[in-house]
Design a protein around this motif. Structure first.
Motif, PDB file in Angstrom:
ATOM      1  N   VAL A 234       1.005  -1.015  -0.120  1.00 47.57           N
ATOM      2  CA  VAL A 234      -0.251   0.121   0.032  1.00 47.57           C
ATOM      3  C   VAL A 234       0.932   1.297   0.046  1.00 47.57           C
ATOM      4  O   VAL A 234       0.510   2.104  -0.925  1.00 47.57           O
ATOM      5  N   VAL A 235       1.826   1.310   0.679  1.00 48.44           N
ATOM      6  CA  VAL A 235       2.727   2.515   0.997  1.00 48.44           C
ATOM      7  C   VAL A 235       3.519   2.558  -0.358  1.00 48.44           C
ATOM      8  O   VAL A 235       3.671   3.714  -1.209  1.00 48.44           O
ATOM      9  N   LEU A 236       3.926   1.576  -0.977  1.00 48.79           N
ATOM     10  CA  LEU A 236       4.564   1.612  -2.301  1.00 48.79           C
ATOM     11  C   LEU A 236       3.579   2.379  -3.408  1.00 48.79           C
ATOM     12  O   LEU A 236       3.882   2.935  -4.402  1.00 48.79           O
ATOM     13  N   LEU A 237       2.391   1.670  -3.289  1.00 43.75           N
ATOM     14  CA  LEU A 237       1.220   2.256  -4.174  1.00 43.75           C
ATOM     15  C   LEU A 237       1.073   3.907  -3.874  1.00 43.75           C
ATOM     16  O   LEU A 237       0.974   4.627  -4.837  1.00 43.75           O
ATOM     17  N   ILE A 238       1.221   4.298  -2.688  1.00 43.77           N
ATOM     18  CA  ILE A 238       1.005   5.636  -2.412  1.00 43.77           C
ATOM     19  C   ILE A 238       2.242   6.553  -3.220  1.00 43.77           C
ATOM     20  O   ILE A 238       2.262   7.503  -3.763  1.00 43.77           O
ATOM     21  N   TYR A 239       3.493   6.006  -3.029  1.00 37.71           N
ATOM     22  CA  TYR A 239       4.659   6.579  -3.410  1.00 37.71           C
ATOM     23  C   TYR A 239       4.578   6.440  -5.177  1.00 37.71           C
ATOM     24  O   TYR A 239       4.574   7.650  -5.809  1.00 37.71           O
ATOM     25  N   GLN A 240       4.056   5.540  -5.844  1.00 34.95           N
ATOM     26  CA  GLN A 240       3.950   5.566  -7.072  1.00 34.95           C
ATOM     27  C   GLN A 240       2.920   6.677  -7.479  1.00 34.95           C
ATOM     28  O   GLN A 240       3.079   7.408  -8.518  1.00 34.95           O
ATOM     29  N   ALA A 241       1.693   6.757  -6.773  1.00 35.25           N
ATOM     30  CA  ALA A 241       0.734   7.629  -7.196  1.00 35.25           C
ATOM     31  C   ALA A 241       1.126   9.144  -6.989  1.00 35.25           C
ATOM     32  O   ALA A 241       0.722  10.036  -7.854  1.00 35.25           O
ATOM     33  N   VAL A 242       2.193   9.428  -6.229  1.00 34.90           N
ATOM     34  CA  VAL A 242       2.720  10.824  -5.820  1.00 34.90           C
ATOM     35  C   VAL A 242       3.743  11.128  -6.990  1.00 34.90           C
ATOM     36  O   VAL A 242       3.621  11.945  -7.657  1.00 34.90           O
ATOM     37  N   PHE A 243       4.702  10.264  -7.036  1.00 32.98           N
ATOM     38  CA  PHE A 243       6.034  10.718  -7.688  1.00 32.98           C
ATOM     39  C   PHE A 243       5.945  10.039  -9.174  1.00 32.98           C
ATOM     40  O   PHE A 243       6.835  10.548  -9.824  1.00 32.98           O
ATOM     41  N   ARG A 244       5.046   9.153  -9.301  1.00 30.85           N
ATOM     42  CA  ARG A 244       5.090   8.793 -10.698  1.00 30.85           C
ATOM     43  C   ARG A 244       4.025   9.424 -11.658  1.00 30.85           C
ATOM     44  O   ARG A 244       4.042   9.663 -12.649  1.00 30.85           O
ATOM     45  N   ASN A 245       2.806   9.248 -10.880  1.00 35.08           N
ATOM     46  CA  ASN A 245       1.819   9.719 -11.712  1.00 35.08           C
ATOM     47  C   ASN A 245       1.118  11.189 -11.213  1.00 35.08           C
ATOM     48  O   ASN A 245       0.203  11.520 -11.869  1.00 35.08           O
ATOM     49  N   LEU A 246       1.839  11.783 -10.398  1.00 37.25           N
ATOM     50  CA  LEU A 246       1.571  13.188  -9.673  1.00 37.25           C
ATOM     51  C   LEU A 246       0.168  13.221  -9.346  1.00 37.25           C
ATOM     52  O   LEU A 246      -0.542  14.202  -9.602  1.00 37.25           O
ATOM     53  N   GLN A 247      -0.528  12.115  -8.761  1.00 40.68           N
ATOM     54  CA  GLN A 247      -1.704  12.308  -8.379  1.00 40.68           C
ATOM     55  C   GLN A 247      -1.756  12.233  -6.757  1.00 40.68           C
ATOM     56  O   GLN A 247      -2.097  11.491  -5.880  1.00 40.68           O
ATOM     57  N   MET A 248      -1.630  13.456  -6.255  1.00 40.88           N
ATOM     58  CA  MET A 248      -1.259  13.564  -4.721  1.00 40.88           C
ATOM     59  C   MET A 248      -2.718  13.538  -4.179  1.00 40.88           C
ATOM     60  O   MET A 248      -2.859  12.908  -2.916  1.00 40.88           O
ATOM     61  N   GLY A 249      -3.840  13.800  -4.522  1.00 38.62           N
ATOM     62  CA  GLY A 249      -5.204  13.552  -3.973  1.00 38.62           C
ATOM     63  C   GLY A 249      -5.604  11.959  -4.079  1.00 38.62           C
ATOM     64  O   GLY A 249      -5.930  11.792  -2.749  1.00 38.62           O
ATOM     65  N   TYR A 250      -5.192  11.381  -4.897  1.00 41.14           N
ATOM     66  CA  TYR A 250      -5.457   9.937  -4.863  1.00 41.14           C
ATOM     67  C   TYR A 250      -4.833   9.279  -3.829  1.00 41.14           C
ATOM     68  O   TYR A 250      -4.986   8.342  -3.117  1.00 41.14           O
ATOM     69  N   ALA A 251      -3.431   9.536  -3.720  1.00 42.31           N
ATOM     70  CA  ALA A 251      -2.497   9.209  -2.961  1.00 42.31           C
ATOM     71  C   ALA A 251      -2.889   9.316  -1.491  1.00 42.31           C
ATOM     72  O   ALA A 251      -2.819   8.584  -0.479  1.00 42.31           O
ATOM     73  N   ALA A 252      -3.389  10.723  -1.327  1.00 48.78           N
ATOM     74  CA  ALA A 252      -4.100  10.847   0.145  1.00 48.78           C
ATOM     75  C   ALA A 252      -5.023  10.227   0.645  1.00 48.78           C
ATOM     76  O   ALA A 252      -5.574   9.558   1.666  1.00 48.78           O
ATOM     77  N   ALA A 253      -5.991   9.667  -0.561  1.00 48.20           N
ATOM     78  CA  ALA A 253      -7.076   9.018  -0.256  1.00 48.20           C
ATOM     79  C   ALA A 253      -6.668   7.423   0.252  1.00 48.20           C
ATOM     80  O   ALA A 253      -7.295   6.856   0.931  1.00 48.20           O
ATOM     81  N   ILE A 254      -5.705   6.986  -0.444  1.00 47.60           N
ATOM     82  CA  ILE A 254      -5.082   5.610  -0.061  1.00 47.60           C
ATOM     83  C   ILE A 254      -4.185   5.671   1.267  1.00 47.60           C
ATOM     84  O   ILE A 254      -4.759   4.715   2.067  1.00 47.60           O
ATOM     85  N   ALA A 255      -3.763   6.629   1.625  1.00 49.08           N
ATOM     86  CA  ALA A 255      -3.307   6.901   2.931  1.00 49.08           C
ATOM     87  C   ALA A 255      -4.213   6.941   4.213  1.00 49.08           C
ATOM     88  O   ALA A 255      -4.086   6.425   5.200  1.00 49.08           O
ATOM     89  N   PHE A 256      -5.522   7.515   3.834  1.00 48.30           N
ATOM     90  CA  PHE A 256      -6.361   7.646   4.593  1.00 48.30           C
ATOM     91  C   PHE A 256      -7.083   6.215   4.942  1.00 48.30           C
ATOM     92  O   PHE A 256      -7.241   5.717   5.943  1.00 48.30           O
ATOM     93  N   ILE A 257      -7.200   5.281   3.664  1.00 46.88           N
ATOM     94  CA  ILE A 257      -7.736   3.962   4.090  1.00 46.88           C
ATOM     95  C   ILE A 257      -6.651   3.088   4.895  1.00 46.88           C
ATOM     96  O   ILE A 257      -7.009   2.272   5.573  1.00 46.88           O
ATOM     97  N   LEU A 258      -5.355   3.444   4.444  1.00 45.07           N
ATOM     98  CA  LEU A 258      -4.297   2.477   5.194  1.00 45.07           C
ATOM     99  C   LEU A 258      -4.466   2.953   6.733  1.00 45.07           C
ATOM    100  O   LEU A 258      -4.093   2.186   7.561  1.00 45.07           O
ATOM    101  N   ALA A 259      -4.426   4.286   6.962  1.00 44.61           N
ATOM    102  CA  ALA A 259      -4.771   4.770   8.362  1.00 44.61           C
ATOM    103  C   ALA A 259      -5.891   4.112   9.037  1.00 44.61           C
ATOM    104  O   ALA A 259      -5.821   3.643  10.383  1.00 44.61           O
ATOM    105  N   ALA A 260      -6.926   4.046   8.417  1.00 44.20           N
ATOM    106  CA  ALA A 260      -8.229   3.497   8.906  1.00 44.20           C
ATOM    107  C   ALA A 260      -7.937   1.957   9.328  1.00 44.20           C
ATOM    108  O   ALA A 260      -8.632   1.473  10.376  1.00 44.20           O
TER     109      ALA A 260
END
Length: 278
Positions: A234-260
């Motif tokens: 999950v954390v690697l997917l967050i990294y890819q969303a931010v630094f490869r796909n430049l999708q910070m909003g989507y990465a933040a949503a994934i991070a909230f799911i992980l935190a939950a």
């Protein structure tokens, strides 16, 4: 309390609020930063994204195997060292070396060990056991990371268990011996119950740490989560969303799911272990 409040507000509360803001927006990073409000669209995307389910499954499998094994190994090592074996100080140093070694260095060493012609396959061949392509086979790639992390993180929890074992009153064991309890019965009915608060802490920290697996998976797969998404977390997917796909909003949503997920599992095991008594 003002200094503490300022520190917590700056480095904890503000980032959380900003993450909530990001999860509700589509962020454009190129050509000037722009925020477009999209509501819960980023969270709805999670349901349709196959890779998030693969990452969740890999991470859940990793947590389910690593946490129990590293906890059991840490307890066994701690009990062994606490039993008064010869040269226990040297054994403590030897056991603890993997924990103080850089995670990146350990990963590179294990990649050398896991090589097709590496040390592990040579050892398995010597024993007449089947060998594996540890780095390239999707069926065993994640298992290789599991073995490495169990070996490297158990010593840290061993030290915690060892401190807790030395804090158990000897009078309990002496009374149990007088009552006729053998070593195994003393371990089951005295040691394990007395270590329950510590076990709650060890398991909690283990779950948080394993859910946040990133660096080993990144190095093993060169950031791709391969082979065939077998090491995608999950954390690697967050990294890819931010630094490869430049999708910070989507990465933040994934991070909230992980935190939950982490919070939910922690509350469940708190109830199971009686964490309110810690």
């Amino acid at each position: 309390m003002t200094p503490t409040i300022l520190v917590l507000g700056t480095f904890v509360i503000v980032p959380i609020l900003f993450a909530i803001f990001l999860s509700l927006h589509k962020v454009k990073l190129l050509g000037g930063i722009e925020y477009e409000f999209v509501g819960f669209h980023n969270f709805l995307r999670l349901v349709e994204d196959d890779r998030i389910w693969i990452a969740l499954l890999n991470t859940a499998q990793y947590v389910a195997i690593v946490v129990p094994l590293q906890t059991a190994l840490a307890l066994i090592l701690a009990v062994t060292l606490n039993s008064g074996i010869r040269g226990k100080n040297w054994w403590r140093i030897l056991y603890f070396l993997p924990t103080v070694t850089s995670s990146t260095v350990l990963t590179l060493i294990f990649m050398w060990i896991y090589n097709t012609n590496g040390l592990l396959n040579d050892f398995l061949a010597f024993l007449g056991l089947p060998t594996y392509n540890w780095l390239g086979d999707p069926a065993v790639a994640l298992k290789g990371i599991m073995l490495m992390n169990i070996w490297s993180t158990a010593p840290l929890f061993m030290v915690i268990y060892l401190a807790a074992l030395q804090d158990i009153p000897r009078s309990l064991y002496e009374a149990a011996t007088i009552d006729g309890a053998n070593s195994w019965q003393q371990f089951i009915y005295i040691t394990i119950p007395m270590l329950k608060p510590v076990t709650f802490f060890v398991v909690t920290m283990g779950i948080i740490g394993t859910f946040q697996l990133f660096d080993q998976s990144y190095i093993f797969s060169n950031g791709s989560g391969g082979p065939n998404n077998s090491t995608l977390t999950v954390v690697l997917l967050i990294y890819q969303a931010v630094f490869r796909n430049l999708q910070m909003g989507y990465a933040a949503a994934i991070a909230f799911i992980l935190a939950a997920i982490i919070i939910t599992i922690t509350l469940i095991q708190r109830r199971f272990f009686g964490g309110e008594k810690v």
